[in-house]
Enzyme design. Structure first.
Site: not given
Ligand SMILES: C[C@@H](N)C(=O)N[C@H](C)C(=O)O
Ligand code: ZN
Length: 229
Positions: A134, A141, A203
């Protein structure tokens, strides 16, 4: 290190741009801001230009089947300080959910719980060669909302550390309600994948386009989005 973190990044230099709130359902107030995550004036509702273009395309696909539904944005750009804050938060919640005291963990318990957290959350690495997804502005998400703006039921909440989060968790269930959850997850995944996004294997809500995880999942030699400050 996760396998996708070995992929070289040749950043294309595209800017972060705001996700238009009049086209998408933004989850407000933002859940991580509510928890006190340190955004330092940045907004979570930003993506790289090319990723936003993909998201708009995904919604166009969605509208061909469900003209009144919208893609709902739970989270997008996430500074590394926020990634660290959320990993700490998820760790503490995971400790509590197992009836343990965060102050009295054995080294083995700590390691086991961290491993559970890192199945879902990326390591908040400060190394530019291994950015958390991110932090690149290339991961998002998402879920769906219906014609009344009500969240479509996907069978489990975003960010739950559990097998229910796996995209195909409900695929084989004989239960009709569970089959509905699976159908909803597929509607979301198909719209995103038709627009060039790849889905996180654990996810149902996490999609990426152009970052290291995307390159690894789609067999590309390089990623074209690295960390953005
Ligand atoms: C857990 C979730 N919100 C998420 O974004 N997971 C990915 C793998 C991340 O942390 O980049
Ligand atoms: Zn994510």
């Amino acid at each position: 290190m996760k396998p996708y973190q070995h992929i070289p990044i040749l950043d294309c230099g595209e800017p972060l741009v705001a996700i238009p709130g009049d086209q998408f359902a933004l989850v407000l107030p933002h859940p991580y801001e509510l928890l006190g995550a340190p955004y330092a004036g940045r907004s979570p509702f930003y993506l790289r230009q090319g990723v936003l273009t993909g998201l708009i395309q995904a919604q166009t696909y969605l509208h061909q089947q469900y003209p009144q539904w919208q893609i709902s944005i739970f989270d997008a750009y996430r500074p590394i300080a926020v990634q660290q804050f959320m990993v700490n938060y998820a760790f503490t919640e995971q400790v509590r959910s197992q009836g343990l005291d965060p102050e009295k963990l054995s080294p083995t318990e700590r390691q086991e719980i961290l491993a559970q957290v890192y199945q879902f959350w990326a390591v908040p690495s400060l190394d530019p060669a291994t950015p958390p997804p991110h932090a690149t502005g290339a991961a998002v998400d998402v879920t769906l909302v219906n014609q009344e703006g009500i969240a479509v039921d996907m069978g489990s909440p975003i960010d739950e550390i559990s097998p229910r989060s796996h995209p195909d968790y409900f695929a084989q269930s004989p239960d009709l309600t569970h089959q509905g959850y699976h159908t909803h997850r597929q509607i979301l995944a198909q719209a995103m994948q038709q627009s060039g996004f790849a889905q996180h294997p654990n996810e149902w809500w996490h999609f990426c386009k152009g970052d290291q995880m995307w390159a690894w999942l789609t067999d590309q030699e390089t990623a074209f989005y690295g960390r953005v400050e």
